[in-house]
Design an enzyme around this catalytic site. Structure first.
Site, PDB file in Angstrom:
ATOM      1  N   ASP A  31       0.842  -1.194   0.000  1.00 10.94           N
ATOM      2  CA  ASP A  31       0.000   0.000   0.000  1.00 10.94           C
ATOM      3  C   ASP A  31       0.877   1.244   0.000  1.00 10.94           C
ATOM      4  O   ASP A  31       1.928   1.261   0.628  1.00 10.94           O
ATOM      5  CB  ASP A  31      -0.912   0.006   1.236  1.00 10.94           C
ATOM      6  CG  ASP A  31      -2.174   0.834   1.000  1.00 10.94           C
ATOM      7  OD1 ASP A  31      -2.053   1.982   0.562  1.00 10.94           O
ATOM      8  OD2 ASP A  31      -3.271   0.308   1.254  1.00 10.94           O
ATOM      9  N   ALA A 114     -11.349  -6.385  -6.252  1.00 13.01           N
ATOM     10  CA  ALA A 114     -12.423  -5.578  -5.664  1.00 13.01           C
ATOM     11  C   ALA A 114     -12.981  -4.630  -6.708  1.00 13.01           C
ATOM     12  O   ALA A 114     -12.298  -3.723  -7.178  1.00 13.01           O
ATOM     13  CB  ALA A 114     -11.870  -4.778  -4.483  1.00 13.01           C
ATOM     14  N   TYR A 146     -14.882   6.394 -12.712  1.00 17.51           N
ATOM     15  CA  TYR A 146     -14.624   5.323 -11.736  1.00 17.51           C
ATOM     16  C   TYR A 146     -15.312   4.039 -12.183  1.00 17.51           C
ATOM     17  O   TYR A 146     -14.694   2.969 -12.228  1.00 17.51           O
ATOM     18  CB  TYR A 146     -15.120   5.759 -10.354  1.00 17.51           C
ATOM     19  CG  TYR A 146     -14.965   4.709  -9.286  1.00 17.51           C
ATOM     20  CD1 TYR A 146     -13.710   4.255  -8.894  1.00 17.51           C
ATOM     21  CD2 TYR A 146     -16.080   4.151  -8.661  1.00 17.51           C
ATOM     22  CE1 TYR A 146     -13.574   3.287  -7.917  1.00 17.51           C
ATOM     23  CE2 TYR A 146     -15.953   3.191  -7.678  1.00 17.51           C
ATOM     24  CZ  TYR A 146     -14.702   2.757  -7.304  1.00 17.51           C
ATOM     25  OH  TYR A 146     -14.572   1.790  -6.332  1.00 17.51           O
ATOM     26  N   LYS A 150     -13.351   0.563 -13.323  1.00 16.18           N
ATOM     27  CA  LYS A 150     -13.548  -0.748 -12.687  1.00 16.18           C
ATOM     28  C   LYS A 150     -14.103  -1.761 -13.690  1.00 16.18           C
ATOM     29  O   LYS A 150     -13.777  -2.950 -13.625  1.00 16.18           O
ATOM     30  CB  LYS A 150     -14.473  -0.605 -11.478  1.00 16.18           C
ATOM     31  CG  LYS A 150     -13.779   0.017 -10.264  1.00 16.18           C
ATOM     32  CD  LYS A 150     -12.711  -0.927  -9.719  1.00 16.18           C
ATOM     33  CE  LYS A 150     -12.125  -0.430  -8.411  1.00 16.18           C
ATOM     34  NZ  LYS A 150     -11.136  -1.379  -7.847  1.00 16.18           N
TER      35      LYS A 150
END
Ligand code: UDP
Length: 320
Positions: A31, A114, A146, A150
């Protein structure tokens, strides 16, 4: 088992880290943020924190090679980013995902990616089943970057699955709980949270009749763990959510009540919050047959029960 979680210091990633450590597994997180959300695990010999980006492909490759299972949770999330920095959203969410898939393909490691209920856009067919169409606005409206990023990442996942990579895609529906963003930014729950804790007016956008299904993080994490462990999930696409639908006005009222707040509700225009480059989604409800039947998980936490620990966490001074 050795689990690699990209974005492991974020909201979902940190709760996923807790879940795998509690099972006795080893967790490495990759991260860019040095957040306090995983501070409690520093010093645990089964936990490793690599502060690097998914764009450092050398580090990523080594970490994927050493893992048994990869969760790709690293992404740029939050309406404020879609509007302020669409480049970063598209770059991280599409190219970052591609980097993870490339490394996983090289070492043949299962990837759980995710994704989001934003992918459905404003499809008027309710509830949203996993194979339903996407209904999005113009590319001139930044809000849709967004969703598009995705969806492209999902296409990459399924393309790699065709090449033989074991992948699972999960789409989250408005997950909330302790560690969700910072007060006053990010998603509606954290914006309202700051307002109710201070007793400020709660800013309901429009008439507040737009709806969402709010999913408590522990329920979402149980489904996420099952998505990585159950072999029947491989190659699949799963909604992860709670199907109890709330209007945003009901959410505001419920949060005021749950916090014992003196806040009043004020109705504001969406342009005042997000500017012109924004279009709202009127209703968003998941169809959950796959989550129930294949992952064997039900989201049972009511909004009231989930809000209690969330309010406590923010009231204790976290998320500031
Ligand atoms: N919203 C609101 N007031 C705010 C912020 C958000 O009424 O101060 C509404 C927003 O218009 C949307 C819903 O809350 O209908 C959920 O917004 P969020 O930003 O959490 O993300 P979304 O579910 O749209 O991705």
């Amino acid at each position: 088992m050795k689990v690699l979680i990209t974005g492991g210091a974020g909201f979902l990633g940190s709760h996923l880290t807790d879940a795998f450590l509690a099972r006795g597994d080893e967790v490495t997180i990759l991260d860019v943020i040095g957040d306090l959300k995983i501070r409690q695990h520093l010093g645990n010999p089964r936990f490793q924190y690599v502060r690097e980006s998914v764009f450092n492909t050398e580090i990523l490759d080594g970490l994927v090679m050493r893992a048994d299972l990869v969760y790709h949770m690293a992404a740029v999330v939050g309406v404020e980013h879609y509007v302020a920095d669409p480049y970063e959203v598209l770059n991280v969410n599409i190219n970052g995902t591609q980097n993870v898939l490339k490394a996983a393909y090289k070492h043949n490691r299962k990837v759980v990616m995710a994704s989001t209920s934003e992918v459905y856009g404003r499809n008027p067919k309710i509830p949203f089943s996993e194979d339903d169409a996407r209904v999005l606005g113009s590319t001139r409206v930044d809000r849709w970057c967004y969703s598009t990023s995705k969806a492209a990442a999902e296409h990459f996942c399924f393309a790699y699955h065709r090449l033989g990579l074991p992948v699972v895609v999960v789409r989250y529906f408005n997950v909330y709980g302790p560690r969700l963003d910072k007060l006053d930014v990010g998603r509606v729950i954290t914006v309202f949270m700051g307002q109710v804790l201070r007793g400020d007016p709660v800013t309901v956008i429009g008439d507040g009749k737009q709806t969402r299904c709010f999913t408590y993080v522990e329920d979402a994490i149980r489904a996420t763990v099952a998505a990585g462990l159950d072999p029947r999930a491989v190659g699949g696409l799963f909604n992860i959510g709670n199907d109890r639908e709330f209007s945003i006005l009901e959410l505001a009222e419920t949060m005021i009540r749950a916090a014992g707040s003196s806040s009043r509700i004020t109705f504001v225009k969406q342009e005042n919050v997000y500017g012109e480059s924004y279009e709202d989604v009127p209703r968003r409800v998941p169809a959950l047959a796959r989550m129930h039947e294949i992952l064997g998980v039900r989201a049972e936490t009511s909004l009231e029960d989930g809000l209690r620990p969330t309010i406590e966490w923010f009231r204790a001074g976290n998320g500031r």
